[in-house]
Design a protein around this motif. Structure first.
Motif, PDB file in Angstrom:
ATOM      1  N   ARG A   1      27.112  14.317  63.699  1.00 39.45           N
ATOM      2  CA  ARG A   1      26.061  14.854  64.561  1.00 39.45           C
ATOM      3  C   ARG A   1      24.693  14.518  64.009  1.00 39.45           C
ATOM      4  O   ARG A   1      24.488  14.365  62.797  1.00 39.45           O
TER       5      ARG A   1
ATOM      6  N   ALA B   1      21.014  16.252  64.214  1.00 38.75           N
ATOM      7  CA  ALA B   1      20.594  17.610  64.571  1.00 38.75           C
ATOM      8  C   ALA B   1      19.087  17.817  64.424  1.00 38.75           C
ATOM      9  O   ALA B   1      18.638  18.549  63.550  1.00 38.75           O
TER      10      ALA B   1
ATOM     11  N   GLU C   1      18.257  21.503  67.494  1.00 36.63           N
ATOM     12  CA  GLU C   1      18.172  22.741  66.712  1.00 36.63           C
ATOM     13  C   GLU C   1      16.867  23.470  67.055  1.00 36.63           C
ATOM     14  O   GLU C   1      15.900  23.460  66.291  1.00 36.63           O
TER      15      GLU C   1
ATOM     16  N   TYR D   1      18.482  28.530  60.063  1.00 33.64           N
ATOM     17  CA  TYR D   1      18.995  27.155  60.141  1.00 33.64           C
ATOM     18  C   TYR D   1      20.369  27.031  59.484  1.00 33.64           C
ATOM     19  O   TYR D   1      21.320  26.536  60.077  1.00 33.64           O
TER      20      TYR D   1
HETATM   21  N1  GLU Z   1      17.464  20.547  62.032  1.00 34.91           N
HETATM   22  C1  GLU Z   1      17.607  20.018  60.720  1.00 34.91           C
HETATM   23  C2  GLU Z   1      16.533  18.984  60.494  1.00 34.91           C
HETATM   24  O1  GLU Z   1      15.952  18.520  61.429  1.00 34.91           O
HETATM   25  C3  GLU Z   1      18.980  19.412  60.590  1.00 34.91           C
HETATM   26  C4  GLU Z   1      19.444  19.201  59.198  1.00 34.91           C
HETATM   27  C5  GLU Z   1      20.911  18.831  59.167  1.00 34.91           C
HETATM   28  O2  GLU Z   1      21.221  17.725  59.593  1.00 34.91           O
HETATM   29  O3  GLU Z   1      21.709  19.679  58.764  1.00 34.91           O
HETATM   30  O4  GLU Z   1      16.205  18.668  59.375  1.00 34.91           O
END
Ligand code: GLU
Length: 434
Positions: free
Chosen positions: A5, A7, A41, A145
């Motif tokens: 994934r 994210a 996210e 998170y």
């Molecule tokens: N939302 C997190 C970021 O943008 C994701 C980190 C991850 O891949 O766990 O850094």
């Protein structure tokens, strides 16, 4: 089956680092016939913006990273609460009340030593005794998170977590949560940092620019993807230009470098030029037409596409980014050429009335006005005048194009056409000059 994934948090645009993470996830999925999942996210409701989501999705599409599934964390708050309750019921978390009576759910960290085998870094040891108890659900009801990430990675059956080195410190926190929830651990691969050339953090000037901006500057997506690939990975045999299909065949997450990658804008320019050279002129023409319309170089409803294609062919090996085309080829579209003052001073300060006039007379007599014919007539003239070609080449180039560099001069004349060529040269023939 491999499931990875990307994210992103939509609190900003997609930058080089994020795009590289997306690429390596996507490559891993492609290379193993797995699935690439996109997870937005957006748990931080105040900082997440829909325009960033749009920008991220558009950039990923433009780069060619198609996702198989997409999820939004903001739509899954109930799921995180449910899992937090589970942890709470099992006595692995506790409630902390704020002054206003709001409740947060906090995870009790159990001091322990743990070890993972990171696919890139190898063994990494962690000591959780230095980690404070972790908030799972904040007093405003939103998940943190680390918690949302673990719940989702588990529920989405993610097999490999590929993300930046900056997340290494989150990994032990997340492992503790997997353990508390009784969920199997995925594999981890932490990608090396990207540093600016010459050291230090990336700044805007040193290439930390949104993907959209690279697109606007006229970089080709294939070139940018090729460039991103080399930020931490090498296809071998010193290959720098690599087709995405070959990259998919060769990619191995274990062969990604541990050490920081360096963001070298000159390399990006070089790669882009390589791709421009080999790109289908028709496709490039499609891309430059809107730019030419915007600059009013062509009329949107009435222009000669074949002519633009010929010019694109003339320039595509010379330009660095697509946007250079409109600047470099401007003299083909403008009625009057804008002459660079320095070039004028250097090459047109002396009186070349006689030479120009003789050349105009010769050009006038040409029938086809093709490149060979133009060149032959020029060579005859310099032979007759007993001068070196360069004595006239540079002044003629400046008179016709306004610049000191550009494509072959005889090609320039051919595509300018006889009338415009004569007209632009005539401007430098003084009255009474012969
Ligand atoms: N939302 C997190 C970021 O943008 C994701 C980190 C991850 O891949 O766990 O850094």
């Amino acid at each position: 089956m491999i499931r990875v994934r990307f994210a992103p948090s939509p609190t900003g645009n997609l930058h080089i680092g994020g795009a590289r993470t997306a690429l390596f996830n996507w490559l891993l999925a492609q290379s193993k016939a797995g699935k690439f999942i996109l997870r937005i996210e957006d748990t931080d409701v105040s900082r997440s913006k829909t325009e960033y989501i749009d920008e991220i999705l558009n950039s990923l599409e433009w780069l060619g990273f198609k996702w198989d599934e997409i999820y939004y964390q903001s739509k899954r708050f109930d799921i995180y609460k449910e899992y937090a309750q589970k942890v709470l019921k099992e006595g692995k978390a506790y409630i902390e009340k704020s002054e206003a009576g709001k409740e947060a759910i906090i995870f009790k960290v159990i001091p322990q030593k743990m070890k993972i085998v990171d696919l890139i870094h190898g063994e990494i040891e962690f000591d959780t005794s230095v980690i404070k108890d972790q908030v799972l659900i904040k007093s405003d009801g939103t998940p943190t998170y680390n918690f949302a990430c673990v719940v989702d990675d588990a529920l989405m059956n993610i097999t490999h977590i590929v993300r930046g080195d900056d997340h290494i410190s989150n990994t032990p926190k997340q492992i503790m949560l997997y353990e508390a929830l009784g969920l199997p651990l995925p594999e981890f691969a932490h990608l090396p940092l990207i540093l600016a050339k010459g050291g230090g953090r990336m700044s805007k000037r040193k290439g930390a620019t949104a993907i959209t901006e690279y697109r606007q500057m006229g970089y080709l997506p294939q070139a940018l993807v090729n460039f991103l690939m080399l930020l931490g990975w090498a296809p071998g045999e010193n290959r720098e230009i690599i087709d995405i299909k070959d990259a998919i065949k060769l990619f191995d997450i274990k062969s990604v470098n541990k050490t920081a990658a360096v963001m070298d804008m000159d390399k990006l320019d070089w790669i882009n030029n390589q791709y421009l050279k080999n790109e289908d002129p028709q496709k490039l023409t499609d891309a430059v037409i809107p730019m030419l319309i915007e600059k009013k170089y062509i009329d949107k409803d009435n222009f000669d596409r074949d002519y633009v294609v010929s010019l694109v062919k003339l320039f595509q090996a010379r330009i660095t980014v697509l946007n250079d085309f409109a600047d470099w080829a401007d003299f083909f579209f403008m009625k009057d050429v804008t002459i660079d003052p320095e070039a004028q001073q250097k090459y047109l300060a002396q009186d070349l009335s006689k030479e120009f006039k003789l050349f105009i007379d010769r050009l006038d007599k040409l029938e086809k006005f093709d490149i060979a014919e133009i060149e032959a007539s020029f060579r005859e003239l310099v032979a007759e005048l007993n001068i070196q070609a360069k004595v006239l080449i540079h002044p003629i180039r400046v008179a016709l194009t306004g610049k000191t560099v550009g494509p072959g001069l005889f090609e320039v004349m051919h595509y300018l056409g006889k009338e415009r060529t004569k007209e632009r040269l005539m401007k430098w023939v003084k009255k009474g000059g012969s």
